[in-house]
Design a protein around this motif. Structure first.
Motif, mmCIF file in Angstrom:
data_model
loop_
_atom_site.group_PDB
_atom_site.id
_atom_site.type_symbol
_atom_site.label_atom_id
_atom_site.label_comp_id
_atom_site.label_asym_id
_atom_site.label_seq_id
_atom_site.Cartn_x
_atom_site.Cartn_y
_atom_site.Cartn_z
ATOM 1 N N ASN A 45 0.823 -1.206 0.000
ATOM 2 C CA ASN A 45 0.000 0.000 0.000
ATOM 3 C C ASN A 45 0.860 1.261 0.000
ATOM 4 O O ASN A 45 0.624 2.198 0.728
ATOM 5 C CB ASN A 45 -0.924 -0.022 1.228
ATOM 6 N N TRP A 105 9.851 10.109 0.404
ATOM 7 C CA TRP A 105 8.649 9.519 0.968
ATOM 8 C C TRP A 105 8.806 8.013 1.148
ATOM 9 O O TRP A 105 8.522 7.458 2.205
ATOM 10 C CB TRP A 105 7.455 9.824 0.052
ATOM 11 N N GLU A 108 11.372 7.026 3.833
ATOM 12 C CA GLU A 108 10.934 7.299 5.198
ATOM 13 C C GLU A 108 9.774 6.407 5.603
ATOM 14 O O GLU A 108 9.408 6.350 6.773
ATOM 15 C CB GLU A 108 10.596 8.783 5.334
ATOM 16 N N LYS A 112 7.055 0.430 6.785
ATOM 17 C CA LYS A 112 5.896 -0.309 6.290
ATOM 18 C C LYS A 112 6.314 -1.536 5.502
ATOM 19 O O LYS A 112 5.553 -2.463 5.321
ATOM 20 C CB LYS A 112 5.037 0.591 5.405
ATOM 21 N N ARG B 40 8.657 16.767 3.871
ATOM 22 C CA ARG B 40 8.227 15.739 4.829
ATOM 23 C C ARG B 40 6.910 16.138 5.488
ATOM 24 O O ARG B 40 6.043 15.311 5.719
ATOM 25 C CB ARG B 40 9.319 15.554 5.873
ATOM 26 N N PHE B 43 3.729 15.013 3.702
ATOM 27 C CA PHE B 43 3.358 13.604 3.564
ATOM 28 C C PHE B 43 2.230 13.295 4.531
ATOM 29 O O PHE B 43 2.205 13.786 5.647
ATOM 30 C CB PHE B 43 4.546 12.693 3.904
ATOM 31 N N ASP B 45 -0.171 9.978 6.180
ATOM 32 C CA ASP B 45 -0.369 8.543 6.257
ATOM 33 C C ASP B 45 -1.779 8.236 5.798
ATOM 34 O O ASP B 45 -2.746 8.699 6.375
ATOM 35 C CB ASP B 45 -0.160 8.062 7.694
ATOM 36 N N LYS B 46 -1.866 7.433 4.756
ATOM 37 C CA LYS B 46 -3.187 7.031 4.279
ATOM 38 C C LYS B 46 -3.725 5.962 5.210
ATOM 39 O O LYS B 46 -2.972 5.102 5.650
ATOM 40 C CB LYS B 46 -3.051 6.441 2.872
ATOM 41 N N PRO B 47 -5.040 5.986 5.471
ATOM 42 C CA PRO B 47 -5.604 4.863 6.238
ATOM 43 C C PRO B 47 -5.486 3.579 5.425
ATOM 44 O O PRO B 47 -5.604 3.595 4.199
ATOM 45 C CB PRO B 47 -7.062 5.283 6.433
ATOM 46 N N GLU B 48 -5.235 2.482 6.125
ATOM 47 C CA GLU B 48 -5.111 1.193 5.429
ATOM 48 C C GLU B 48 -6.442 0.857 4.767
ATOM 49 O O GLU B 48 -7.494 0.928 5.408
ATOM 50 C CB GLU B 48 -4.772 0.095 6.449
#
Lengths: 799, 67
Positions: A45, A105, A108, A112, B40, B43, B45-48
């Protein structure tokens, strides 16, 4: 051969045109590597990577896959990790592929991809990624492999670390000094204004408060910010060489002592604003000139080219060992495409070694069992075991680095133009100071010291010292914008004096290392595939080139394969009997251009055509060489003379073309030119040029990819900008002219100021006006002139 | 007269404070990399996602193709 290149289709990952497309969903990829990266990212993802910056990836077509297993050896870990504990370790990887927002991106978000990564932080300027990870969950080797798998292969060198630290530390000290000087200068100016604007007599106490404040503020400037000028002047005295810092230091001391005396005795406000301003401007100049390309390395030696570790047999087990720890008699295992780290004896079977890395000759050499393999050879084919004969530091290749060329300091051979002028200038000032002192001693002895210090003060060649940093510093930036990255600003001065240019062939004059393969004749798709399969089975260099040039699926099997040394290969594929090799071997009897490498093909004993293998010469090189004219002296190639004809077409008739030159020959050639009084520039790209690059007055390394290793050099030139080389040389010459004009401007101001000083009219106000004005006009002139000339020369040429 | 001295000392103290804070920020490495922090912060964080989007079609070209 006409490969169908669909030009409109570009790789979804790296944005390079796809030659043979691999599809995944509806996205095109140019190679398996790029597709794999996409798969990893989409599975985790992480496809935001592609939204931030389109086609951000780096092509994995030419990626070398290496094992990082050696990173887990305790002594390697210890050297690389900046912090190590059972549950947290930190490491800094140098990742040259970092080039855009997406890179930052992705790197960093490494956590994940692997839960063992705790935090990753990219430094864009330095192209490094600092990773904190849990050593219980992820091994160092896995971390490196992970980075390599997503297209950011780290470059690992064991002795890299300290270098960057000291570089940034010295840069920081300069900024501290600059900040303090600037702060004090500003405040002192503020406190000096009331004096200049005219304080009334009854404000006497205010006056003295301001003076004392100024004195307090100038102390850190004198003892901290300006300290390096005193140190440098002292050092140059001891070496009995006068450099520009001597008159500067004399001027600064005179200014400070005279002002202190004035303030302590209450005779005047002193010249502290001029003094701090002077230091501030000087430091700005130093800072401006000090711009370096931190992410590029200009001082790599052979060690950077070598692997860090190899597999060594210890108690019947193969274990990774650092190459510095190798001893005579150790048994090593080298895999395909790995580099032999030390001179050794081949133990188990005959093998092919590619020495292009050392000698420049691309054709692999066959070494028989029991013969010696020199360090630097790259194994092609089956894994081989070797016994170490000489340790790395004593090997044949390393002996090149023990040549005295690599020990000399560059300063010794070159007397900077600024120091030559400073020497004359200093003598004039000393003479003038003596005469003035003598005259005033006769006229008014009590004024003598005041006038003498005034002379020393205004003679301080601040503008002179600023002219060079700003001229060369601006030029350095202009060059950097156009793809020429110089090690420092001094190189420009040496560049201006160049009157002989020597080129290397492979990778410099020719584009990259891959030759161009063209097929004359007709082949069906199946036959092309068959030729690919057949040639892939052979390790002959021409076979490998042909095999790589054909893009076809691999769906059939090869049978009855036979390789006839010196003639060609044959085999049966899909029922067709294919022969690939020399004219005689396939039965072709027409005359062809004898200079190019030609490989013939026959299918079922019928000649179907031939492959012509030529090197690809950089475009527009010929025009550049014509513009260089007589300055271009020679071409030195490590290869055989197969390309002589094509080189003759490009180079002017008077240029010496030499082939089969090993690194020592190249070095000797440069030395000979220098003994004839030439200032030589070497343009090369490989380890085999490194001796010549170092020996030459200016060594430029050509690089088509800034991430790739370049040998030690004075500058790195982007391969696409090689056709501007003559313009860069012209610009370097213009910058010395600009510098000379800037010198005369500064002498002009000095003359005016001196005329005030010798007649005893140098009031603090006059000094406070003259000094900044002279500095600013010199800085302004040189910066504007450089940019103007550069625009005329380069920008117009490029559009 | 007295007020000027007071004002000057206040202004000097403030100015020195800024100088020190600059030196501190330099020392702590805030100016080492001026590019990455600027991107930075953008950026997110996208939800899963609930289901992993699987690639539907298989690659057409054969996978065993080697360079």
């Amino acid at each position: 051969m006409t490969t169908s290149v669909a030009e409109s289709v570009v790789c979804f990952h790296c944005g390079e045109p796809c030659e043979d497309i691999t599809w995944l969903s509806d996205k095109p990829f140019c190679c398996e590597g790029c597709k794999t990266v996409f798969e990893i990212l989409s599975a985790n993802n992480l496809c935001t990577y592609y939204q931030l910056d389109g086609q951000a990836g780096t092509s994995l077509k030419n990626a070398r896959t290496g094992s990082y297993a050696y990173l887990d050896a305790p002594e390697v870990r210890q050297k690389l990790l900046s912090f190590d504990s059972p549950d947290l370790s930190r490491i800094m990887f140098h990742v040259p592929a970092v080039h855009c927002i997406s890179c930052i991106w992705l790197l960093e978000n490494l956590r994940k991809l692997n839960p063992g990564v705790i935090k990753a932080e990219v430094s864009f300027g330095l192209k490094t990624v600092a990773i904190a990870f849990d050593p219980r969950q992820v091994k160092l080797s896995e971390l490196a492999s992970l980075l390599a798998a997503v297209g950011y292969a780290p470059v690992i060198a064991l002795d890299d670390g300290q270098d960057t630290v000291t570089k940034s530390a010295s840069g920081r000290t300069l900024v501290y000094k600059l900040a303090i000087a600037g702060f004090c200068f500003g405040n002192i100016m503020l406190f000096s204004f009331p004096e200049y604007l005219g304080l009334d007599q009854h404000d006497g106490s205010l006056k003295s408060i301001f003076s004392w404040l100024n004195l307090a503020l100038s102390v850190p400037v004198f003892f901290y910010s300006a300290s390096e000028y005193f140190v440098s002047a002292f050092r140059s005295f001891r070496q009995k060489q006068i450099n520009i810092d001597v008159p500067i230091a004399a001027g600064l001391v005179a200014l400070f002592l005279r002002s202190t005396f004035d303030i302590l005795s209450g005779t005047g406000p002193g010249y502290l604003d001029s003094f701090t301003g002077l230091v501030f401007f000087l430091l700005i100049g130093r800072w401006f000139q000090g711009k370096t390309y931190e992410s590029l390395a200009f001082d790599r030696d052979f060690k950077s080219y070598f692997p860090l570790a190899v597999n060594r047999l210890v108690d019947h087990v193969w274990k990774p060992a650092i190459i510095y720890d190798l001893k005579k008699g150790d048994i090593l295992k080298i895999r395909n495409m790995e580099i032999v780290p030390a001179d050794s004896i081949l133990k188990d079977h005959d093998a092919l070694f590619d020495y292009s890395f050392v000698t420049g000759e691309a054709k692999p050499i066959k070494i028989k069992k029991g013969e010696r393999v020199y360090a630097g050879g790259r194994l092609i084919g089956q894994p081989a075991t070797l016994t170490v004969e000489k340790i790395t530091s004593q090997s044949h290749l390393t002996s090149l680095w023990n040549n005295e060329t690599f020990r000399k300091t560059e300063e010794r051979q070159y007397q900077k133009i600024i120091d030559r002028s400073a020497r004359k200038f200093t003598w004039i000032v000393i003479a003038l100071a003596n005469v003035t002192a003598g005259v005033w001693y006769v006229l008014a002895p009590h004024q003598m010291w005041l006038v003498l210090t005034s002379v020393l003060m205004v003679a301080c060649p601040c503008a002179l010292a600023l002219a060079a940093p700003f001229t060369f510093g601006s030029m350095l930036r202009v060059f950097g914008k156009h793809g020429l990255y110089l090690k420092n600003a001094d190189v420009i001065e040496r560049l201006a004096a160049i009157d002989a240019v020597v080129f290397d062939k492979t990778g410099t004059v020719t584009y990259g290392r891959e030759p161009v393969v063209e097929f004359t004749g007709d082949l069906t798709g199946l036959e092309r595939e068959a030729i690919k399969i057949l040639t892939a089975a052979s390790t002959h260099p021409l076979s490998m080139i042909i095999s790589r040039s054909i893009h076809a699926a691999h769906t059939h099997d090869l049978s009855n394969f036979k390789e006839r040394p010196g003639k060609g290969v044959q085999g049966v594929i899909a029922g067709k009997f294919i022969k690939v090799g020399s004219a005689e071997f396939v039965g072709f009897y027409e005359k062809l251009d004898p200079q190019a490498s030609v490989v013939f093909v026959s299918v079922d004993e019928e000649v179907r055509g031939y492959f012509t293998i030529t090197v690809k010469i950089r475009p527009q090189l010929k025009n550049m060489l014509a513009r260089l004219g007589k300055k271009c002296v020679a071409l030195l190639s490590g290869d055989n003379n197969a390309d002589k004809a094509s080189m003759q077409k490009v180079f002017q008739p008077f240029v010496t073309l030499l082939f089969n030159q090993d690194p020592h020959d190249k070095l000797a050639f440069i030395q000979n030119l220098q003994q004839d009084g030439k200032k030589v520039m070497m343009v090369g790209d490989g380890l085999n040029d490194s001796g010549a690059l170092k020996q030459s007055n200016v060594g430029l390394a050509i690089s088509d990819d800034s991430g790739i290793f370049t040998p030690a050099c004075d500058g790195i030139l982007d391969g696409t900008q090689l056709n501007n080389l003559d313009k860069f040389l012209d610009l370097a010459r213009y910058s010395s002219i600009i510098l000379k004009i800037a010198f005369s401007i500064s002498f002009f101001y000095n003359a005016i100021a001196l005329s005030f000083a010798v007649t005893g009219h140098l009031t603090p106000l006059v000094a406070a006006i003259l000094m900044p004005v002279s500095s600013i006009s010199v800085v302004g002139f040189s910066t504007l002139a450089v940019n103007f000339v550069a625009r005329r020369k380069l920008v117009r040429a490029l559009t | 007269m007295g007020i000027i001295i007071l004002l000057i000392s206040i202004s000097l103290v403030i100015a020195v404070g800024f100088l020190l804070s600059f030196l501190w920020s330099m020392k702590s490495g805030q100016f080492d990399d001026t590019y990455s922090p600027s991107v930075r912060m953008l950026f997110e964080d996208k939800p899963e996602p609930e289901h992993q989007p699987e690639p539907e079609s298989q690659p057409e070209s054969a996978n065993d193709e080697k360079k």
